[in-house]
Enzyme design. Structure first.
Site, mmCIF file in Angstrom:
data_model
loop_
_atom_site.group_PDB
_atom_site.id
_atom_site.type_symbol
_atom_site.label_atom_id
_atom_site.label_comp_id
_atom_site.label_asym_id
_atom_site.label_seq_id
_atom_site.Cartn_x
_atom_site.Cartn_y
_atom_site.Cartn_z
ATOM 1 N NE ARG A 551 25.841 -23.710 20.167
ATOM 2 C CZ ARG A 551 26.063 -22.838 21.146
ATOM 3 N NH1 ARG A 551 27.094 -22.000 21.070
ATOM 4 N NH2 ARG A 551 25.278 -22.784 22.203
ATOM 5 C CG HIS A 581 21.673 -20.659 23.007
ATOM 6 N ND1 HIS A 581 21.433 -19.844 24.090
ATOM 7 C CD2 HIS A 581 22.943 -20.407 22.616
ATOM 8 C CE1 HIS A 581 22.516 -19.117 24.329
ATOM 9 N NE2 HIS A 581 23.444 -19.440 23.456
ATOM 10 C CE1 TYR A 678 61.809 -11.476 20.459
ATOM 11 C CE2 TYR A 678 59.761 -11.334 21.713
ATOM 12 C CZ TYR A 678 61.000 -11.926 21.475
ATOM 13 O OH TYR A 678 61.415 -12.957 22.257
HETATM 14 C C1 LIG Z 1 26.614 -19.807 27.064
HETATM 15 C C2 LIG Z 1 25.222 -20.146 27.002
HETATM 16 C C3 LIG Z 1 24.248 -19.360 27.645
HETATM 17 C C4 LIG Z 1 24.549 -18.075 28.344
HETATM 18 O O1 LIG Z 1 24.547 -16.994 27.456
HETATM 19 P P1 LIG Z 1 24.859 -15.501 27.961
HETATM 20 O O2 LIG Z 1 24.665 -14.671 26.782
HETATM 21 O O3 LIG Z 1 26.270 -15.525 28.446
HETATM 22 O O4 LIG Z 1 23.895 -15.237 29.054
HETATM 23 C C5 LIG Z 1 22.954 -19.825 27.650
HETATM 24 N N1 LIG Z 1 22.620 -20.976 27.020
HETATM 25 C C6 LIG Z 1 23.519 -21.730 26.366
HETATM 26 C C7 LIG Z 1 23.082 -22.968 25.690
HETATM 27 C C8 LIG Z 1 24.853 -21.334 26.324
HETATM 28 O O5 LIG Z 1 25.736 -22.085 25.672
#
Ligand SMILES: *Cc1c(COP(=O)(O)O)cnc(C)c1O
Length: 786
Positions: A551, A581, A678
């Site tokens: 990403r 992430h 509707y």
């Molecule tokens: C949203 C997000 C999280 C949190 O993830 P969860 O599954 O809601 O705990 C952590 N790191 C990043 C970069 C995110 O965008």
């Protein structure tokens, strides 16, 4: 309480140094706004924060007596008691103070109803009986100790709540409280998690009565009753409340609570209580939006002096810089004479820095002189309602605190903004619970980022952030700079990371001390330029690595160029953290991929950490990974969904924080030949009663939930949506639910089984994240807090 520091040292087994100050009140929260006359500030090293850091600040505010867990530099005129553990010390002190008390100590425990029974006993106390009760739910190891230390000494009764969440806790409470009478309320399945069974929990609760001569219980509750009769058959007087005349209340639990109150007064040797005096016990402080851009903290029906101090602290917190108003009614049944009582109230109001004071009732009117701030007085609530001064309200944070006869609900009604009858109720206590749940999964020293992007997953921006700041979370993370600016404007001072930081917002970020995620060389250079324009140095940034999500972020091949660039702008920016992430940490079928991501992260982040001349934090775990991949916790974790009460799979230990509710605006009785809505999509198969509710797809109620796909709850029963969801409303089928009336509540989603955002997500083929974040901004958020 009333002790000198040397006495405290002797009682607690601590070491006393410095000035031998006399103290009469304990302060444990450095944010507490009012300061009592002779405070003892207690500093503790908790798992999350170390309040020794606040000792200097407290000294600056005039505090001269400290109970601390490690020796500190001594300041002029101050005295110190150093102890091994401050909570233990407070408990020993509380036990000592309790032994000196000549009145009757009543311990109240149970799963539900403790606070209600306690408040009802207070409400039905015969005139002239002075009674102390622990404020709100001060019932923990610390709370119960603080409560005992608040006893003044001349009360006839002290009602102390005892709450436990883990085995072993009740024995400690029993030794400290040493109750003369124990009152057991219901025993349900609340707080079950740390106990193997209801019996185990019951056995633990029973310990409170180990040495109590008198025990009051209700035989409707099992296994409590059988266990009690067996364990305490000898040496205790057992009083079953089941035979008492109660208040004739509609629901069984309330009726039993009233019988327990009746049994209490019988055991106390007083006449049967007047249940006409009972009032709804507002369990929580509700914060809501008021008219004229005000914020209302509704604490009607709770007007004793201890709860006033707590509510004033809370007001100060939610006000976040807004001017404050306290609207207070006469305080009934304090057991003090008016001069003493109102002198204290006036001192609290002054200490809390309340901007405007509105006193309602003849007693306050008579005591008007004592209040030094901007003030106004009225004979009655009606009198005030006829002449509400806009200046009391507009743009302010307003605390409403009224006695049971003052009818403050009318005032609350007049002052709250109800343009739209659909509300999202956010339970801040549940959020704290979830936070602590995840904290208990972190290795010691691991820090926490709370994800408050997308207005805190739909739960609202500022109040949630404020709670997290208060709870000592290390960072907040938002998606866009605007969200961060909003938090700063409303007084959030803790570090905030912006995940999707775009170049257009870099100046606003530097101006508001928001820390960007840097995911490309371009974003690094543009941000560094903005920092230079702002004349800042070593501005914290967070470098994002791409370990497989694809990403945003640097891939492995880009690291040499990144390190090079970082070296060149080493004076402008400083890498506060390096992170990545996961894309499948919630999916066991993909665990191999997650492990691959961990390995990549390990390699890439250590390369950066080694190249930089200063330490950096490394983090990659989201909510699911905190639980599933403890090896991926590194220095910090990022908690999102879990905070709002949902796990990677259904997790009963978490408490969903949000409830979406609306109200029925019209009821219709339709023949089977009619259709609803509707496209005439709501085809009827029988005579049908429908209820129209003002929530539609523009509020976030997905159109695919129509035609029976989703059921709301009315009076706890399912009410399926009939026909298509409209833009601003929809119709639900209430044929099978008795006694439904216009104005009744319909619950769209809630923590109740079958009604949860998880269940709704399943119907829609999506995930709870989308359900939570889809609730439209126009739906008013209401926050609940104990
Ligand atoms: C949203 C997000 C999280 C949190 O993830 P969860 O599954 O809601 O705990 C952590 N790191 C990043 C970069 C995110 O965008």
């Amino acid at each position: 309480m009333n002790y000198t520091l040397s006495e405290i040292a002797r009682i607690c087994g601590g070491t006393f140094t410095g000035e031998n100050r006399r103290v009469t009140e304990v302060v444990t929260d450095s944010r507490s706004c009012g300061m009592p006359a002779a405070p003892l500030f207690v500093a503790m090293c908790g798992a999350r924060h170390d309040s020794h850091d606040f000792v200097d600040g407290m000294y600056a505010r005039g505090v001269r007596a400290f109970l601390v867990e490690r020796p500190l530099d001594e300041r002029d005129g101050a005295g110190y008691v150093v102890v091994g553990n401050a909570i233990d010390a407070l408990q020993r002190l509380a036990a000592d103070w309790r032994r000196r008390f000549g009145g009757t100590v009543v311990g109240i425990t149970g799963s539900n109803g403790k606070t209600v029974v306690k408040e009802w006993i207070a409400q039905t106390a015969p005139d002239g009986v002075k009674l102390f009760r622990s404020p709100r739910s001060y019932n923990s190891q610390l709370g119960a100790a603080l409560s005992l230390l608040m006893i003044e000494g001349d009360e006839r009764f002290a009602l102390i709540e005892a709450g436990i969440s883990q085995p072993g806790e009740m024995a400690r409470l029993e030794r400290m409280i040493s109750p003369d009478v124990v009152l057991f309320t219901s025993l349900g399945d609340a707080h079950q998690e740390h106990f193997a069974s209801v019996e185990e929990k019951c056995a633990e609760k029973l310990l409170l009565a180990l040495h109590a001569p008198k025990i009051i219980y209700h035989s409707a509750y099992e296994p409590l009753t059988s266990m009690l009769r067996e364990v305490y058959a000898a040496g205790h007087e057992l009083h079953d409340a089941a035979a008492e005349a109660g208040g004739g209340l509609a629901d069984a639990a309330s009726e039993r609570n009233s019988q327990l109150v009746a049994a209490f007064w019988r055991v106390a040797g007083e006449p049967a209580p007047d249940f006409g005096r009972l009032q709804r016990v507002a369990m929580r402080l509700e914060v809501k939006e008021g008219i004229n851009d005000s914020l209302l903290v509704d604490d009607a029906y709770n007007s004793d002096i201890n709860s006033l101090a707590i509510a004033l602290d809370y007001l100060h917190g939610v006000a976040a810089g807004r001017p404050t108003t306290l609207i207070l009614s006469d305080i009934l049944q304090s057991g003090m004479d008016d001069d003493e009582l109102y002198a204290r109230v006036a001192a609290m109001v002054a200490a809390a820095g309340v901007g405007r004071f509105v006193g309602i009732g003849p007693k306050l009117q008579a005591q008007a002189e004592r209040f030094v701030c901007d003030k106004a007085f009225y004979a009655s609530t009606d009198d005030y309602l006829r002449r509400i001064d806009r200046a009391d309200i507009a743009g302010r944070a307003v605390l409403l605190k009224g006695n049971r006869d003052s009818r403050f609900e009318k005032l609350e009604h007049a002052l709250s903004r109800k343009s739209h009858t659909t509300v999202l109720e956010v339970d801040l206590d549940a959020m704290t619970h979830n936070l602590n749940y995840f904290r208990s999964h972190l290795r010691p020293g691991v820090r926490l980022v709370a994800m408050v992007k997308a207005a805190s997953y739909g739960a609202g921006d500022f109040e949630v952030a404020q709670l997290l700041q208060h709870q000592g979370v290390d960072y907040l993370a938002v998606a866009f700079a605007d969200e961060g600016v909003l938090l700063r404007e409303r007084g959030i001072t803790m570090p905030v990371v912006v995940l999707n930081a775009d170049a257009d917002s870099f100046d606003a970020m530097a101006a508001n001390r928001l820390e960007p995620e840097i995911y490309s060389l371009r974003s690094l250079h543009e941000f560094a330029a903005a920092v230079e324009r702002y004349g800042e140095q070593r501005y914290p940034i967070h470098v994002k690595l791409d370990t497989g999500m694809h990403r945003l972020g640097f891939v492995e091949e880009e690291l040499p160029a990144l390190l090079d660039a970082l070296a060149r702008c080493g004076r402008t920016v400083r890498v506060a953290s390096v992170f990545a992430h996961f894309c499948t940490s919630d999916d066991p079928a993909q665990d191999d991929f997650t492990r691959l991501q961990i390995a990549r992260f390990d390699r890439m982040s250590s390369r950066i950490a080694e190249a930089l001349p200063y330490p950096v934090l490394r983090h990659t775990a989201n909510s699911a990974a905190i639980e599933r991949f403890p090896e991926a916790q590194y220095d910090m974790c990022r908690l999102g969904l879990g905070l709002y009460g949902f796990g990677f799979e259904h997790n009963a230990a978490l408490r969903p924080v949000s409830t979406l509710r609306t109200r029925i605006v019209q009821i219709k009785r339709l023949a089977p030949t009619e259709t609803v809505g509707y496209g005439r999509a709501g085809v009827l198969s029988r005579p049908t009663v429908t209820a129209t509710v003002p929530i539609g797809y523009a509020d976030g109620l997905d159109r695919h939930l129509g035609c029976g796909a989703w059921s709301m709850r009315v009076k706890g029963r399912p009410a399926p949506i009939v026909g298509r969801v409209c833009m601003d409303s929809c119709m639900i089928d209430v044929t099978d639910i008795d006694g439904v009336a216009e104005g009744d509540e319909a619950v769209v989603f809630s923590p109740a089984a079958g009604n949860t955002p998880e269940a709704m997500a399943e119907v829609l083929g999506t995930i709870p994240y989308e359900i939570l974040t889809s609730v439209a901004g126009r739906v008013k958020r209401i926050y609940l807090k104990e």
